[in-house]
Design an enzyme around this catalytic site. Sequence first.
Site, short mmCIF file in Angstrom:
data_model
loop_
_atom_site.label_atom_id
_atom_site.label_comp_id
_atom_site.label_asym_id
_atom_site.label_seq_id
_atom_site.Cartn_x
_atom_site.Cartn_y
_atom_site.Cartn_z
CE LYS A 113 39.52 3.65 56.86
NZ LYS A 113 39.90 2.27 56.66
CE LYS A 197 45.70 3.30 62.93
NZ LYS A 197 45.80 1.92 62.47
CE LYS A 200 48.07 -2.48 56.52
NZ LYS A 200 46.83 -3.23 56.35
#
Length: 336
Positions: A113, A197, A200
Site C-alpha cells: 500500500k 485475490k 474490494k
Amino acid sequence: MTQRVFSAMQPTSDSLQLGNYLGALVQWVALQDGREAIYSVVDLHALTVAPDPATLTRRTRATAAQFLAAGVDPQRSTLFVQSHVPQHAELTWILSTFTGMGEAGRMTQFKDKSAKAGQSGTNVGLFTYPVLMAADILLYDTDVVPVGEDQRQHLELSRDLAQRLNSRLGEGTVTVPEPHIVKEVAKIYDLQDPTAKMSKSSSSPHGVIDILDEPQEIAKRIRSAVTDTETVIRFDRGSKPGVSNLLTIYSAFTGRPVDDIVADYEGKMYGHLKGDLADVVVGALAPVREATMEWIESPEKLDSVLAQGAAKASVIAQATLERIGGRMGLLPLAHR
Ligand code: ATP
Ligand code: LTN
C-alpha cells in the site's frame, strides 16, 4: 473453558465481496456454535484510507447489517463497532511500544500500500494498522481468529506480540491467538484475473462479485469469468486457475466435494458449469441480500444491537487493559 473467537472487517465498501463472505463470514457464523464469538466492524482501521464521513457512517451500518443477515446471531454473539470501545486505541498505544520498526515495516500489506501511495500519500496509521489489529484480538483473550489467507502475516504479528507481553510481563498476561484459515476458501480469486485475490479495491470491478449485487449482475459476471482454451472441466490451480476458482465457489456454496462436481460435468462445456453456478450463487445470496435490506431499513434496531454489543465488549476490554497496565506499572486509578 469455552473457546473465544474474535474477528473483524473494515467498513470500506457498501457490499462485501464474495471472498469476504466465503473466506471469512461463513466461518464466523459456523464458529458461533459451542464457542463465545465476538465480531467487530473496525471503523478505526478504515480511517487509514481517509473515507468521506457520510460514506463511512453508511458503510459501518451496512457492514454490520451484512454480518447479521449472513447469520451472526446477536443473541449468542457480541457484535460491535470498534470506535465504540475506546480500549482498542488505548491498547494500540501500549502494543506499539512492544513493536519493532523493522517488524512493522516487513508487513507486506504495508509495503504494497505504501509503495502504491508513495511517501507523501502514506499516513502513519497505515504503518501501525497491524498493531491496532493485534489490540483488537488481544483485548478479548482470543483463542481463534477466522480470516482469509491474506491476513496470515498480520496474525503472526499478533501472536508474536502476545508472546512478547507474556515473556516480559508474566505468563497469562494475554492469550496467544491461533489463526483459523480454511484452506479451500482462504483465497477466492478475481473472476477476470484468476491469479489475483478477489478484493474490494480490485482494478477490474467485473472480476468481483459483491454479495449485494442484483441477481442479473451476479449471473453476468459468472458467465463472463475468464477460463482457458481447453474444454475439460477439472481442478488444477496451476494450469486452470479460472475453472478451479469456479469449482471452489461451487463447492463452498453447495457443500459438495470438488471431485463430485467435476464428475457431474464430465463431457460438458464451461457454459453449463457457469450457468449452474450462477443459479447456485444467486439462490444462496438472495436471502442475505433481503435480510441486509431489512436491517438497513431499521437503523434504530441495528444501532441498538451495536450498542448492546459495545457494552458487553467494553467490560472484557477494560479488564484486559487494566491487567496489562497494572503489570506494566501504570498507576491504578484510586476509587474515591
Ligand atoms: P478486500 O480484500 O476486499 O479489499 P480488505 O482487505 O479490506 O478487503 P476486510 O474487509 O478488512 O478486508 O476483511 C475481510 C475478511 O475477508 C478478512 O478476513 C480477509 O482475509 C477476508 N478476505 C478478503 N478477500 C478474500 C478473498 N478473496 N478470499 C478469501 N478471503 C478473503
Ligand atoms: N486487517 C483485517 C481486518 C481486521 C481484523 C482484525 C481481522 C482488523 N482487526 C482482528 C481479524 C481480527 C483485514 O481483513 N483487512
